[in-house]
Design an enzyme around this catalytic site. Structure first.
Site, short mmCIF file in Angstrom:
data_model
loop_
_atom_site.label_atom_id
_atom_site.label_comp_id
_atom_site.label_asym_id
_atom_site.label_seq_id
_atom_site.Cartn_x
_atom_site.Cartn_y
_atom_site.Cartn_z
N HIS A 121 44.53 37.01 38.67
CA HIS A 121 44.31 38.45 38.54
C HIS A 121 43.66 38.69 37.17
CE1 HIS A 121 45.46 42.70 37.97
NE2 HIS A 121 45.71 42.76 39.26
N ASP A 198 52.59 33.67 36.05
CA ASP A 198 52.55 35.06 36.51
C ASP A 198 53.23 35.11 37.88
OD1 ASP A 198 51.93 37.49 37.65
OD2 ASP A 198 49.78 37.38 37.27
N GLN A 201 53.29 38.25 42.24
CA GLN A 201 53.12 38.18 43.69
C GLN A 201 54.13 37.24 44.35
OE1 GLN A 201 51.13 40.03 45.60
NE2 GLN A 201 50.43 41.13 43.78
N LYS A 224 56.92 45.42 42.67
CA LYS A 224 56.64 44.49 43.77
C LYS A 224 57.93 44.08 44.49
CE LYS A 224 52.39 43.73 41.93
NZ LYS A 224 51.12 44.17 42.50
N CYS A 362 41.21 43.05 41.87
CA CYS A 362 41.26 42.61 40.46
C CYS A 362 41.11 41.09 40.35
CB CYS A 362 42.55 43.06 39.79
SG CYS A 362 42.66 44.85 39.54
#
Length: 404
Positions: A121, A198, A201, A224, A362
């Site tokens: 991202h 990260d 997700q 999320k 993104c």
């Protein structure tokens, strides 16, 4: 017993209509929906104990402080961090990444190297580019394959004695690819590099164990995970959090202040300047309680069923191509149909009550790799159904007929 009908009753927004049609919400990779128990937690805070934390001796402040810190412990336990003070509340994943990047700007030297993956991202690209511009370090990229996986052979070649940092997402937001982060972490540690993962997700689908992963930094966002927007977390190993300097100066992050010298508070407050999103932090804990009650193993199994079913049905549509065909994926499908622009498909689906995401997500480097302007992205959650997928398929066929 996984009862999706009962679960759907927990989400009031799923009862609404859009353009006269029952809402089909397939934009979960952008933001998940919020169960009533989390909404009630937010209302309870503002209705009954709204006060600033850590600073007051009065009852409301103490109650808010206790619940805020209890939420930090819930997050610690969920991610299996060793200490609760290794959990830093942030405004979200982007804030957490920038916090770490700012800290390493005081550590990196010219000619040091940092590695990112091609599946990132923009929030996990731009801060590191800014870091390189400031320090003179070099940015290197793990390339991707046509299937939307990382070329791990080249990753191992990129690692060398000058590598100081490696950054990678756990799951690609654009393609759903689950990356081999344990291999990435272990290889980086062998040459003395730190690793930030990260997890924005991944965390709605996977329950990461930061100690088992041996990761140096792990970041995620509450929105999320069925929580509110504007709050997230940074996990960092104690040694690293003590080594890097504060990201912001202000109240709460100090121990003593004089006009001659300021000393900083210990962890976690060193990185939590100013009044935080108190309500958001408490609601983050409530959201984790809810998802753990549903069960992450059950969530993963059910979402995998949705992914398999949707993939099979979509591929029956002539001219449809799915981008990202890794053998291990979360419930995300990015696709295009022939030369039809994804925005046009998304617009028609919206008119039929179906929320999908269109564009570059993104992740412009991924779209440039495939030489496309963007994709239609359908992302599923544990409160979605196969019947909703059928509704999307029917609407998509109608959109293709109109646009062909």
């Amino acid at each position: 017993m996984f009862d999706v009908a009962k679960i759907r009753e927990d989400f009031p927004i799923l009862k609404r209509f859009v353009n006269g049609k029952p809402l089909v919400y397939f934009d979960n990779a952008a933001t998940s929906q919020t169960p009533q128990v989390v909404i009630d937690t937010i209302v309870d805070y503002y209705s009954n104990y709204n006060a600033n934390i850590h600073r007051g001796v009065h009852a409301l402040s103490q109650e808010a402080t206790d619940k805020y810190e209890a939420s930090r412990i819930k997050i610690q336990q969920h991610f299996n961090a060793k200490h609760s003070y290794e959990i830093i509340f942030t405004s979200g994943t982007t804030h957490a990444i920038n916090l770490v990047a700012a800290g390493f700007s005081e550590i990196l030297n010219p000619n040091d190297e940092i590695i990112v993956s091609a599946l990132e991202h923009h929030s996990n690209i731009v801060p590191w580019q800014m870091l390189c511009e400031k320090t003179g370090a070099f940015l290197k990229v793990i390339p991707m394959t046509e299937a939307g996986t990382l070329d791990m052979t080249i990753y191992h070649r990129l690692l060398n004695k000058n590598t100081k940092l490696v950054f990678c997402n756990h799951v690609s937001n654009a393609l759903g690819t689950v990356n081999p982060i344990k291999e990435i972490i272990d290889a980086a540690h062998k040459i003395g590099a730190a690793v930030l993962i990260d997890g924005a997700q991944a965390t709605p689908h996977i329950k990461p164990d930061v100690q088992a992963l041996d990761v140096d930094f792990y970041v995620a966002s509450a929105h999320k995970l069925c929580g509110p927007t504007g709050v997230g977390m940074l996990y960092g190993k104690q040694a690293w959090l003590e080594k890097i300097p504060p990201y912001q100066g202000g109240g709460e992050m100090i121990e003593t202040v004089t006009f001659q010298k300021t000393t900083y508070a210990g962890l976690p407050h060193k990185f939590e300047a100013g009044t935080p999103n108190i309500c958001g932090g408490i609601a983050f804990g409530a959201a984790l309680d809810y998802m753990n009650a549903v069960g992450f193993e059950q969530i993963a199994a059910y979402e995998n069923e949705l992914l398999k079913y949707a993939t099979e049905e979509l591929l029956k549509i002539e001219g449809l191509r799915i981008y990202g065909t890794a053998p291990e994926k979360t419930a995300v499908i990015s696709f295009n149909v022939g030369a039809i622009h994804p925005y046009d498909i998304g617009t028609i689906l919206d008119k039929l009550g179906i929320a999908v995401r269109t564009g570059q997500h993104c992740t412009q480097p991924i779209m440039d790799f495939y030489n496309i302007p963007g994709t239609v992205r359908a992302s599923f959650s544990f409160y979605n159904t196969k019947e909703e997928i059928d509704v999307m398929i029917t609407a998509l066929k109608k959109a293709v007929m109109m646009l062909s």
